[in-house]
Design a protein around this motif. Structure first.
Motif, mmCIF file in Angstrom:
data_model
loop_
_atom_site.group_PDB
_atom_site.id
_atom_site.type_symbol
_atom_site.label_atom_id
_atom_site.label_comp_id
_atom_site.label_asym_id
_atom_site.label_seq_id
_atom_site.Cartn_x
_atom_site.Cartn_y
_atom_site.Cartn_z
ATOM 1 N N SER A 12 5.134 6.302 -3.271
ATOM 2 C CA SER A 12 6.419 6.616 -3.885
ATOM 3 C C SER A 12 6.475 6.185 -5.344
ATOM 4 C CB SER A 12 7.567 5.951 -3.113
ATOM 5 O OG SER A 12 7.384 4.559 -3.041
ATOM 6 N N ILE A 13 5.820 5.079 -5.687
ATOM 7 C CA ILE A 13 5.902 4.554 -7.051
ATOM 8 C C ILE A 13 5.127 5.412 -8.045
ATOM 9 C CG2 ILE A 13 5.085 2.664 -8.525
ATOM 10 C CD1 ILE A 13 6.017 0.726 -6.367
ATOM 11 N N ILE A 14 3.917 5.829 -7.685
ATOM 12 C CA ILE A 14 3.088 6.588 -8.633
ATOM 13 C C ILE A 14 3.784 7.856 -9.125
ATOM 14 C CG2 ILE A 14 0.972 7.974 -8.795
ATOM 15 C CD1 ILE A 14 -0.504 5.768 -7.384
ATOM 16 N N MET A 33 3.506 -1.227 -11.570
ATOM 17 C CA MET A 33 4.708 -1.520 -10.796
ATOM 18 C C MET A 33 4.408 -1.987 -9.378
ATOM 19 S SD MET A 33 7.509 -1.344 -12.508
ATOM 20 C CE MET A 33 6.571 -2.099 -13.837
ATOM 21 N N ILE A 34 3.172 -1.796 -8.919
ATOM 22 C CA ILE A 34 2.842 -2.253 -7.568
ATOM 23 C C ILE A 34 2.735 -3.777 -7.524
ATOM 24 C CG2 ILE A 34 0.310 -2.289 -7.646
ATOM 25 C CD1 ILE A 34 2.508 -0.752 -4.876
ATOM 26 N N LEU A 35 2.480 -4.393 -8.670
ATOM 27 C CA LEU A 35 2.317 -5.853 -8.712
ATOM 28 C C LEU A 35 3.596 -6.597 -8.307
ATOM 29 C CD1 LEU A 35 0.114 -6.262 -11.927
ATOM 30 C CD2 LEU A 35 -0.604 -6.336 -9.521
ATOM 31 N N LEU A 54 0.809 -1.216 0.000
ATOM 32 C CA LEU A 54 0.000 0.000 0.000
ATOM 33 C C LEU A 54 0.841 1.264 0.000
ATOM 34 C CD1 LEU A 54 -2.774 1.372 0.206
ATOM 35 C CD2 LEU A 54 -2.630 1.116 2.704
ATOM 36 N N TYR A 55 1.816 1.346 0.904
ATOM 37 C CA TYR A 55 2.565 2.595 0.988
ATOM 38 C C TYR A 55 3.536 2.779 -0.170
ATOM 39 C CZ TYR A 55 6.145 -0.253 3.446
ATOM 40 O OH TYR A 55 7.058 -1.206 3.806
#
Length: 220
Positions: free
Chosen positions: A163-165, A176-178, A158-159
């Motif tokens: 940073s990724i977005i 990229m969260i996958l 979740l967190y």
């Protein structure tokens, strides 16, 4: 309610540090302070466990097969990240926007080396201790093992959205969260099967090393 706060606490620290304060150093202080402080206060201060008992309960013991799995999964992650970065960094990132964002977040200048060392040395230990160590201990007997692995992986992921977005170009930032979620599932499975965190920590260090190598080789 207490468990909800334990799951959401790290995300709240990242949100306040990055989105409100716009500072990576401040974010690190808040985030790692939470990851270390909550287990320390709960297990050492309140429950008065010895350090040795605490380490044993959260899984900081060696297990040879677990270490082998950690090295293998970590090396696979490292080389996969490097290869993906080499071929696709121009699609995944807008280099100018990324550099401007990192300057805005105070991830620049003389601080860069120190912050990278924090990500490579401190981050894997504290994240694994908190998610796959402390919370596994906290949820033990209250949830099934599959549920523990799923919940810790979901809230661990979740967190990373925060940073990724901003770092990745659309629509790859969502995708990229996958890999983050998959890594959490793998490390949770390794922890459950061996009752040891050490393999997960080694794998996590190598994965983070791949991410930092992409930054230094292709984006800096």
């Amino acid at each position: 309610m207490k468990h909800v706060l334990l799951f959401l606490g790290p995300t709240l620290m990242i949100f306040f540090g990055l989105q409100v304060m716009s500072s990576v150093p401040v974010t690190f202080l808040l985030f790692y302070g939470w990851l270390f402080g909550v287990p320390f206060v709960d297990m050492i201060v309140l429950k008065r466990n010895t350090w040795r008992d605490t380490f044993r309960q959260i899984g900081l013991g060696t297990n040879r097969p677990n270490m082998y799995h950690g090295v293998l999964t970590g090396l696979l992650s490292f080389f996969t990240i490097i290869v993906a970065g080499y071929f696709f960094h121009s699609l995944l990132f807008d280099k100018d926007d990324l550099q401007n964002l990192l300057v805005q977040w105070d991830f620049s200048g003389n601080l860069v080396v120190l912050l990278i060392l924090v990500l490579l040395v401190i981050n894997p230990f504290l994240e694994e201790i908190y998610w796959r160590g402390y919370l596994f201990k906290k949820l033990g007997g209250k949830q099934t093992k599959r549920t523990m692995i799923l919940l810790t992986s979901l809230f661990y992921s979740l967190y990373h959205f925060l940073s990724i977005i901003p770092l990745f170009s659309w629509p790859y930032n969502i995708a990229m969260i996958l890999p983050v979620f998959l890594a959490g599932m793998i490390w949770g499975y390794m922890r459950d099967k061996s009752n040891s965190l050490m393999g997960s920590i080694v794998s996590h260090i190598l994965a983070d090393s791949g991410i930092m190598a992409v930054y230094l080789l292709f984006l800096k």
